[in-house]
Design an enzyme around this catalytic site. Structure first.
Site, PDB file in Angstrom:
ATOM      1  N   HIS A 133      -1.874   4.008  -1.060  1.00 24.98           N
ATOM      2  CA  HIS A 133      -1.739   4.480   0.046  1.00 24.98           C
ATOM      3  C   HIS A 133      -3.017   4.593   0.467  1.00 24.98           C
ATOM      4  CE1 HIS A 133       1.168   6.482   3.154  1.00 24.98           C
ATOM      5  NE2 HIS A 133       0.017   6.265   3.755  1.00 24.98           N
ATOM      6  N   GLU A 189       6.588   6.833  -3.866  1.00 24.05           N
ATOM      7  CA  GLU A 189       5.219   7.047  -4.020  1.00 24.05           C
ATOM      8  C   GLU A 189       4.962   8.679  -4.079  1.00 24.05           C
ATOM      9  OE1 GLU A 189       3.560   5.439  -0.323  1.00 24.05           O
ATOM     10  OE2 GLU A 189       2.776   7.325   0.103  1.00 24.05           O
ATOM     11  N   ASP A 204       0.760  -1.195  -0.066  1.00 22.10           N
ATOM     12  CA  ASP A 204       0.055  -0.003   0.016  1.00 22.10           C
ATOM     13  C   ASP A 204       0.705   1.256   0.022  1.00 22.10           C
ATOM     14  OD1 ASP A 204      -2.710   1.385   0.133  1.00 22.10           O
ATOM     15  OD2 ASP A 204      -1.918   2.053   2.135  1.00 22.10           O
TER      16      ASP A 204
HETATM   17  P1  NAI Z   1       2.471   2.657  16.665  1.00 24.56           P
HETATM   18  O1  NAI Z   1       3.589   3.755  16.983  1.00 24.56           O
HETATM   19  O2  NAI Z   1       1.333   2.330  17.689  1.00 24.56           O
HETATM   20  O3  NAI Z   1       3.484   1.281  16.509  1.00 24.56           O
HETATM   21  C1  NAI Z   1       4.390   1.214  15.685  1.00 24.56           C
HETATM   22  C2  NAI Z   1       5.440  -0.193  16.469  1.00 24.56           C
HETATM   23  O4  NAI Z   1       6.571  -0.236  15.885  1.00 24.56           O
HETATM   24  C3  NAI Z   1       5.740   0.066  17.793  1.00 24.56           C
HETATM   25  O5  NAI Z   1       5.217  -0.900  18.536  1.00 24.56           O
HETATM   26  C4  NAI Z   1       7.302   0.286  17.846  1.00 24.56           C
HETATM   27  O6  NAI Z   1       7.925  -0.195  18.994  1.00 24.56           O
HETATM   28  C5  NAI Z   1       7.626  -0.646  16.601  1.00 24.56           C
HETATM   29  N1  NAI Z   1       8.992  -0.320  16.080  1.00 24.56           N
HETATM   30  C6  NAI Z   1       9.695   0.758  16.186  1.00 24.56           C
HETATM   31  N2  NAI Z   1      10.883   0.391  15.687  1.00 24.56           N
HETATM   32  C7  NAI Z   1      10.752  -0.700  15.254  1.00 24.56           C
HETATM   33  C8  NAI Z   1      11.711  -1.670  14.607  1.00 24.56           C
HETATM   34  N3  NAI Z   1      13.059  -1.421  14.363  1.00 24.56           N
HETATM   35  N4  NAI Z   1      11.395  -2.943  14.437  1.00 24.56           N
HETATM   36  C9  NAI Z   1      10.256  -3.354  14.549  1.00 24.56           C
HETATM   37  N5  NAI Z   1       9.206  -2.849  15.246  1.00 24.56           N
HETATM   38  C10 NAI Z   1       9.579  -1.545  15.525  1.00 24.56           C
HETATM   39  O7  NAI Z   1       2.111   3.005  15.113  1.00 24.56           O
HETATM   40  P2  NAI Z   1       1.229   2.400  14.305  1.00 24.56           P
HETATM   41  O8  NAI Z   1      -0.169   3.371  14.630  1.00 24.56           O
HETATM   42  O9  NAI Z   1       0.697   1.010  14.518  1.00 24.56           O
HETATM   43  O10 NAI Z   1       1.481   2.896  12.931  1.00 24.56           O
HETATM   44  C11 NAI Z   1       2.428   2.153  12.535  1.00 24.56           C
HETATM   45  C12 NAI Z   1       2.890   2.554  11.068  1.00 24.56           C
HETATM   46  O11 NAI Z   1       2.052   2.522  10.183  1.00 24.56           O
HETATM   47  C13 NAI Z   1       3.213   4.239  11.181  1.00 24.56           C
HETATM   48  O12 NAI Z   1       4.369   4.530  11.639  1.00 24.56           O
HETATM   49  C14 NAI Z   1       2.860   4.632   9.601  1.00 24.56           C
HETATM   50  O13 NAI Z   1       4.237   4.187   8.971  1.00 24.56           O
HETATM   51  C15 NAI Z   1       2.113   3.530   8.967  1.00 24.56           C
HETATM   52  N6  NAI Z   1       0.854   3.718   8.645  1.00 24.56           N
HETATM   53  C16 NAI Z   1       0.481   3.557   7.290  1.00 24.56           C
HETATM   54  C17 NAI Z   1      -0.886   3.926   6.960  1.00 24.56           C
HETATM   55  C18 NAI Z   1      -1.269   3.695   5.565  1.00 24.56           C
HETATM   56  O14 NAI Z   1      -2.182   4.190   5.160  1.00 24.56           O
HETATM   57  N7  NAI Z   1      -0.847   2.670   4.798  1.00 24.56           N
HETATM   58  C19 NAI Z   1      -1.713   4.837   7.707  1.00 24.56           C
HETATM   59  C20 NAI Z   1      -1.091   4.899   9.314  1.00 24.56           C
HETATM   60  C21 NAI Z   1      -0.001   4.371   9.536  1.00 24.56           C
END
Ligand code: NAI
Length: 336
Positions: free
Chosen positions: A294, A262, A257
């Site tokens: 996205h 992008e 996605d």
């Molecule tokens: P969140 O902050 O709740 O969770 C992110 C997790 O990734 C945390 O548990 C953190 O400890 C972990 N993390 C950090 N560094 C890491 C590493 N090196 N290896 C593995 N895990 C690691 O964030 P949430 O809300 O779950 O979103 C995650 C990501 O999804 C966002 O940062 C964003 O980039 C992406 N996203 C994509 C969207 C889309 O429309 N495709 C929309 C919203 C978010």
């Protein structure tokens, strides 16, 4: 307070217009924020930006010179912001930490299911009167091992959905999530998760540590034939390496996605133009690749929550000098 809203689509306008009731004057522009377009923020105390807007140091310097004090991101990820530069210029950066993890997790599941059962191919076949099943063979998700890299808000909801399908759950995250463990998720090293997962879903933020997590030298660690899903950020995978992985069969299916480059493609109707990105064009040739532009966040509920939190950040900043959900360099360090 005047706010210039960059990369504004009609749907953004629809949800953000209610800001007028709080006394905000919203100036919408379809232009992406960049050094060339930053001048559009002249006279605004805040800019509202999205995932592919450029918030590098030179752009922040220009915004600062124009008198902008707040960058209100209407997204969760903030990898496109130079936070050190923002601090240097005294700019506050705010984001929407959570708007609907369900939207993204459910779309991730849609890609997994669509890719596995070849819905994208079946749809076209049936419309052409081709009811043959050859090439549409899928597998039961029940009993398969799914690795979730990044088990925060989105990874947790995804784990909950996958548990309902009867999948075995593996996780990798520097901060394991007890709610995932309660679902039966077993945390291991990245190598363990890579080598055992039939489906690997990337749900971590883009940080220096996660950039190109899937690359030429980590491809051999993946289980042969893995279904790789990335709904996090494009830069988490090296697309060229993944193309090699698809050609060799190491990667059995790919669902995206998000895409590294992008910013030049997504959110625009380019259907009448020549596609200049050869890497993306190559991805489109594979029958076992499913890409959405996205759109994982794109649900009614998510847009409603994004508008509410974004406007809340701006109003709080106007009234108190501090946004409700600000992002600092320190938090970035904690995040990574
Ligand atoms: P969140 O902050 O709740 O969770 C992110 C997790 O990734 C945390 O548990 C953190 O400890 C972990 N993390 C950090 N560094 C890491 C590493 N090196 N290896 C593995 N895990 C690691 O964030 P949430 O809300 O779950 O979103 C995650 C990501 O999804 C966002 O940062 C964003 O980039 C992406 N996203 C994509 C969207 C889309 O429309 N495709 C929309 C919203 C978010």
């Amino acid at each position: 307070m005047q706010v210039t809203v960059f990369s504004a689509k009609p749907y953004d306008r629809h949800f953000l217009d209610r800001g007028a009731a709080s006394g905000l004057s919203l100036r919408y522009t379809e232009a992406h924020l960049s050094l060339e377009t930053a001048g559009l923020a002249d006279g605004s105390g805040a800019v509202c930006a999205f995932v592919n807007d450029d918030l590098s140091a030179p752009v922040l310097a220009r915004l600062d010179a124009l008198g902008v004090r707040l960058v209100a991101l209407r997204c969760a990820g903030f990898n496109n912001v130079d936070l050190a530069a923002a601090r240097e210029y005294g700019l506050t950066v705010a984001r929407v930490p959570a708007y609907s993890p369900h939207a993204v997790a459910e779309h991730t599941m849609a890609i997994i299911l669509g890719l596995n059962r070849k819905i994208h191919r079946a749809y076209n076949r049936v419309r052409e009167g081709n009811f043959a099943l050859d090439g549409l063979l899928g597998f039961d998700l029940h009993g398969k091992t799914v690795g979730v890299v990044g088990t925060g808000k989105i990874g947790e909801v995804l784990a909950r959905i996958l548990a309902g399908f009867g999948c075995r759950l593996l996780g990798f995250d520097p901060t394991p999530n007890p709610a995932c463990e309660a679902l039966g998720m077993v945390y291991g090293s990245l190598e363990d998760v890579f080598s055992q997962s039939d489906i690997l879903s990337l749900n971590c933020p883009l940080t220096p540590e996660t950039r190109h997590m899937i690359r030429q030298d980590t491809l051999p660690l993946l289980k042969p034939g893995v279904m790789l899903i990335n709904t996090g950020r494009g830069g988490v995978i090296d697309t060229r390496a993944v193309i090699d992985g698809l050609k060799s069969g190491r990667i059995g299916a790919l669902g995206l996605d998000v895409y590294e480059e992008e910013a030049d493609l997504f959110f625009e109707d380019l259907s009448s133009q020549v596609l200049r990105d050869d890497v993306f064009a190559r991805l489109l040739t594979f029958p076992n690749v499913l890409i959405t532009g996205h759109q994982a966040f794109f649900t009614h509920e998510a847009l409603d929550n994004i508008a509410e939190t974004t406007l809340g950040n701006i109003v709080a900043f106007r009234d108190t000098g501090a946004a409700t959900h600000s992002v600092s360099v320190e938090r970035l360090a904690a995040h990574g």
